[in-house]
Design a protein around this motif. Structure first.
Motif, PDB file in Angstrom:
ATOM      1  N   GLY A   1       0.817  -1.213   0.000  1.00 51.02           N
ATOM      2  CA  GLY A   1       0.000   0.000   0.000  1.00 51.02           C
ATOM      3  C   GLY A   1       0.845   1.255   0.000  1.00 51.02           C
ATOM      4  O   GLY A   1       0.528   2.229  -0.702  1.00 51.02           O
TER       5      GLY A   1
ATOM      6  N   LEU B   1      -9.296  10.149   1.475  1.00 55.20           N
ATOM      7  CA  LEU B   1      -8.737   8.868   1.915  1.00 55.20           C
ATOM      8  C   LEU B   1      -8.796   8.718   3.436  1.00 55.20           C
ATOM      9  O   LEU B   1      -9.196   7.666   3.954  1.00 55.20           O
TER      10      LEU B   1
ATOM     11  N   VAL C   1     -10.999   5.747   5.034  1.00 54.82           N
ATOM     12  CA  VAL C   1     -10.246   4.649   5.655  1.00 54.82           C
ATOM     13  C   VAL C   1     -10.459   4.614   7.164  1.00 54.82           C
ATOM     14  O   VAL C   1     -10.719   3.550   7.749  1.00 54.82           O
TER      15      VAL C   1
ATOM     16  N   PHE D   1      -4.879  -0.026   2.837  1.00 52.46           N
ATOM     17  CA  PHE D   1      -5.245   1.378   2.647  1.00 52.46           C
ATOM     18  C   PHE D   1      -4.800   2.267   3.804  1.00 52.46           C
ATOM     19  O   PHE D   1      -4.671   3.482   3.632  1.00 52.46           O
TER      20      PHE D   1
END
Length: 478
Positions: A271, A305, A309, A347
């Motif tokens: 990632g 993000l 996440v 992630f």
């Protein structure tokens, strides 16, 4: 005096960024790889927390002055000194495993904290100042991918051992020797890095005419840094940038069995590599947009993000507490309960790479001066390490996981509006405000003064050492 001329490709910014990436891959990366193998003191939670606390505390203190030290010594020597602490620390883990010398691990952690601050200041200066403005996102992507590949390799080794044996036994002496050999290769590679007065960008400009700074200039520079409102506004971002590592690592250790922890670590490495390449190449350096717009796009990407996440992580976190966990209910990657958890850890580090990229990109967009950027990098790592020390301290006293999660998340969310204020000050270019030096001008002036033959001005863009003081005629606007 005959002076060695470097190949033209070797003096390019990207070549130097790759070299620094290799140095960090072989030192910081191998340090992380050994940690992923469950080596030495890291198998003792109390010793690990103590060592990490000392490490990051020393890192934070040294980081305040490491940028100035880099400017006085030059990036090559600073990088070399910075690599030595990693060799010592891995050696201390080996010694602990064989001799039980916990005090040595703590001492090595303190020394590593000092040396790591030097390494990361030199790295930050090179990565942020050597490339052209249009390539700074790509420079981060290349560096971060190479650097994280070291951790990725260590995770794959740990995963293979776990899948074969079902657990991670003590690391063998031959394994420690192999890692130490790679680390010493990284130590040696630091001497391949060139100072800013020997690096030539593709437009023919020299990164900096001076190879090193002077003590009084560093004192003045540090005072200006601490008075710069933009740096003060970035303090929350810097502090939060590694704060979440303690929480993520603690949950990984408490919630999953050995093979699954190794799998998660492998996904984390993947990632981080993919996230850095994606945001560096396809967001921060998009040639279709003006620079400030690219910064806004980078910030928007990171905000989205982090919200997504960490919202998913919160939905999982509220289903368990520290008190619920024991060796009998750890999750294995074959279990139905593991569904989605691997993606979460992928992630986590995808978002982390984007967050780090944005922080570095913002700093590098404020100036192109390597001395200033070394100070920025030092402050960044100082505050980052202070945050890490605090988060490991929280985890050491068994703070509820939910509290650690919310603290990590809130710190990042608070940093975004302040980062936006700084991005508003980003100019399309700093070349108009900062004087630049062209290598052809230097050669022409040297030829006129009889220092080099006139024919040399027609050579490829290579140069020897340049004097600390530039003649006025050599400096012009871009």
């Amino acid at each position: 005096m005959v002076e060695f001329k470097y190949p033209a490709w070797y003096t390019t910014p990207m070549a130097q960024v790759v070299l620094v990436g290799i140095t960090c891959f072989a030192t910081v990366g191998m340090f992380s790889a050994v940690s992923n193998l469950g080596a030495g003191g890291l198998s003792d939670i109390a010793l690990s927390d103590t060592s990490n606390g000392v490490l990051y505390g020393c890192f934070a203190i040294t980081g305040l002055v490491s940028g100035g030290i880099n400017n006085l010594l030059g990036p090559r020597l600073t990088l070399f000194i910075g690599t030595l602490g990693y060799a010592l620390y891995v050696g201390s883990l080996w010694c602990y495993q064989t001799q039980g010398t916990g005090w040595f691990v703590i001492l090595a952690g303190a020394i590593l904290g000092v040396s790591a601050a030097l390494l990361w200041s030199a790295q930050g200066s090179i990565m942020m100042s050597y490339p052209l403005e249009k390539d700074k996102g790509k420079a981060f992507a290349v560096f971060w991918a190479i650097f994280q590949f070291g951790s990725f390799i260590g995770s794959i080794i740990a995963l293979a051992i776990n899948i074969r044996s079902g657990k991670l036994s003590a690391v063998s002496t031959s394994t420690y020797i192999a890692f130490l050999v790679i680390i010493f290769i990284g130590v040696a590679s630091s001497f391949l890095v060139l100072p800013p007065n020997k690096v030539i960008r593709s437009d023919g400009t020299i990164v900096k005419l001076e190879a090193v700074s002077k003590p009084h200039e560093e004192v003045v520079g540090m005072i200006r840094l601490l008075k710069d409102w933009r740096m003060l506004a970035l303090v929350p971002m810097f502090f939060a940038s590694n704060y979440f590592y303690a929480y993520q690592g603690a949950v990984n250790a408490a919630r999953f069995d050995g093979p699954t922890r190794a799998l998660n670590a492998t996904l984390e490495g993947a990632g981080a590599i993919i996230g850095a390449l994606m945001i560096g190449y396809f967001v921060l350096d998009l040639k279709f947009f003006h620079r400030r717009i690219r910064g806004y796009l980078g910030l928007a990407t990171v905000v989205v993000l982090v919200i997504i996440v960490w919202s998913v992580a919160l939905a999982w976190q509220v289903t368990f507490t520290r008190a619920d966990l024991n060796d009998n209910n750890r999750i294995n990657y074959h279990d139905a309960a593991y569904t989605g958890k691997g993606a979460l850890y992928f992630f986590y580090y995808f978002a982390d790479a984007c967050y780090q990229a944005l922080a570095y990109w913002i700093m590098s967009a404020l100036t192109n001066d390597p001395f200033t950027l070394a100070r920025y990098a030092g402050l960044y790592k100082a505050l980052q390490s202070a945050g890490s020390a605090g988060s490991f301290g929280m985890d050491a006293v068994a703070t509820p996981f939910l509290n650690e999660h919310l603290a990590s998340w809130v710190l990042m969310l608070v940093s975004f509006p302040l980062a936006w204020l700084v991005l508003r000050t980003v100019k399309e270019t700093n070349y108009e405000d900062e004087k630049v030096v062209y290598v052809d001008d230097v050669k022409r002036a040297q030829a006129e003064e009889g220092e080099i033959a006139p024919a040399a001005t027609a050579d490829s863009l290579e140069k020897g050492s340049l004097s600390d003081a530039a003649e006025p005629a050599l400096v012009r606007d871009a």
